[in-house]
Design a protein around this motif. Sequence first.
Motif, PDB file in Angstrom:
ATOM      1  N   ARG A   1       5.906  -0.760   0.765  1.00 47.76           N
ATOM      2  CA  ARG A   1       6.848  -0.180   1.722  1.00 47.76           C
ATOM      3  C   ARG A   1       7.663   0.969   1.099  1.00 47.76           C
ATOM      4  O   ARG A   1       8.037   1.926   1.745  1.00 47.76           O
ATOM      5  CB  ARG A   1       7.645  -1.172   2.331  1.00 47.76           C
ATOM      6  N   ASN A   2       7.929   0.668   0.062  1.00 46.89           N
ATOM      7  CA  ASN A   2       8.755   1.431  -0.823  1.00 46.89           C
ATOM      8  C   ASN A   2       7.994   2.945  -1.138  1.00 46.89           C
ATOM      9  O   ASN A   2       8.851   4.197  -0.947  1.00 46.89           O
ATOM     10  CB  ASN A   2       9.409   0.897  -2.204  1.00 46.89           C
ATOM     11  N   ARG A   3       6.924   2.875  -1.234  1.00 45.67           N
ATOM     12  CA  ARG A   3       6.030   4.214  -1.197  1.00 45.67           C
ATOM     13  C   ARG A   3       6.192   4.884  -0.047  1.00 45.67           C
ATOM     14  O   ARG A   3       6.314   6.307  -0.198  1.00 45.67           O
ATOM     15  CB  ARG A   3       4.615   3.843  -1.443  1.00 45.67           C
ATOM     16  N   ILE A   4       6.106   4.354   0.881  1.00 42.78           N
ATOM     17  CA  ILE A   4       6.230   5.024   2.334  1.00 42.78           C
ATOM     18  C   ILE A   4       7.601   5.803   2.267  1.00 42.78           C
ATOM     19  O   ILE A   4       7.693   6.905   2.614  1.00 42.78           O
ATOM     20  CB  ILE A   4       5.737   4.195   3.598  1.00 42.78           C
ATOM     21  N   LYS A   5       8.647   4.865   2.022  1.00 47.94           N
ATOM     22  CA  LYS A   5      10.028   5.596   2.133  1.00 47.94           C
ATOM     23  C   LYS A   5      10.220   6.494   1.018  1.00 47.94           C
ATOM     24  O   LYS A   5      10.818   7.325   1.401  1.00 47.94           O
ATOM     25  CB  LYS A   5      10.919   4.353   1.972  1.00 47.94           C
ATOM     26  N   ILE A   6       9.628   6.407  -0.030  1.00 49.32           N
ATOM     27  CA  ILE A   6       9.730   7.681  -1.197  1.00 49.32           C
ATOM     28  C   ILE A   6       8.994   8.772  -0.605  1.00 49.32           C
ATOM     29  O   ILE A   6       9.884   9.972  -0.519  1.00 49.32           O
ATOM     30  CB  ILE A   6       9.112   7.048  -2.546  1.00 49.32           C
TER      31      ILE A   6
END
Length: 411
Positions: free
Chosen positions: A266-271
């Motif tokens: 999820r963090n990858r998408i947010k980054i």
Amino acid sequence: MEDIDVPAYFICPISLLIMKDPVTAITGITYDRESIEHWLLTADDASCPVTKQPLPRDSDLTPNHTLRRLIQAWCTANADLGIDRIPTPKSILSISDVLKLHRQLNSPQLYMHALKTMDVLVNENEKNRKCMAEAGSARAMVLLIVKCWKGNRNVGIEEAFRVLHLTWKPSLDNIEMVKENFDLIESILWILQADHKVDNTYVVVKHFAIFVLKAITEVASSSLLERLENKFFYVIVKMLRDYCTMFEQATKTVVHVLLNVVPWGRNRIKIVEANAVFELIELELGHPGKHVTELIICLLAGLCACADGRAQFLKHAGGIAFVSKRILRVSPVTDDRAVHILTSIARHSATEEVVVEMLNVGAVAKLCMVIQADCDDNLKKKARGILKLHNNAWSNSPCIADYLFTKFAGN
């Protein structure tokens, strides 16, 4: 001065000068504090210079007050002969001294005095930092910073972040304190978002705040890291753009923060949504230094593991070109992660235009060079895998010499 008869026991056995702060080691020999501390810090053999007995580097040095007073009295008596009186040395900071300062932080009248005193002490020497860390100054500063955030009060915030940064240790107590501390994350974002472009003080505060954030993300729980909100990533990426050009160390730290949180999908998408891929490529094109380059390419490799990351990477006209050029020029880690990026592109995002671009910007030629270079066999295997994927599109190109392809053809 040369004709003055100085008592032998006033002389430090190391410096051969009159002792200013005599201390007695566990071997029973008295030295000047500065000389014996420097000896223990730099000597290959941690032993007593006089007795040659083992002397641990962290051994206690007991102040010899009687000898110091005798030296001071002798200096005063010989003042007419040009002898300067030796001042009384500062007392060594103790845990009880630090705890007293912690208590004063709760008093409106003593708050800033205590905080500024702690700031001076923590910058004075490593011994003070160690003592303050043992006394729990990191915890005291975390509580103070969160309190400032909740009260929207920034008085003393610079000192608080500096003390926290310099006294932070990843001890069990400290880790337990921050691993689920969303309030501390919010407090740091509060500072990082402060718009004080003219006030240089806030530039300094943000500098220390990002160091603290790196330390927290290294020990935070998966639960906390998985639930970071979009705002977190927009603020951190903005730091890349607005502040990191001023401080190289800040650049490394910000990228480290993103590296600490990128393993969660999820963090990858947010980054990516925070436009990090574009900012990272732009930052790298400014040639920030080899270590920063390694960190950036490691982060981009993580982001290119998702489709949105690859799409944003390919939108930048210089993406494939810069990654290709860095191969075999920076470090083995950079080589591995850069080839990993090209593998992700070649396997999952290789449209006709992308395949042609890889050829035109030199990515294919660089992969051929990897196969011939003196580097890790696994890296060569990855390079061969990419070349085989699009062999038909690249093998007949006038951009690549035939003999290069024979290095991997048929393997």
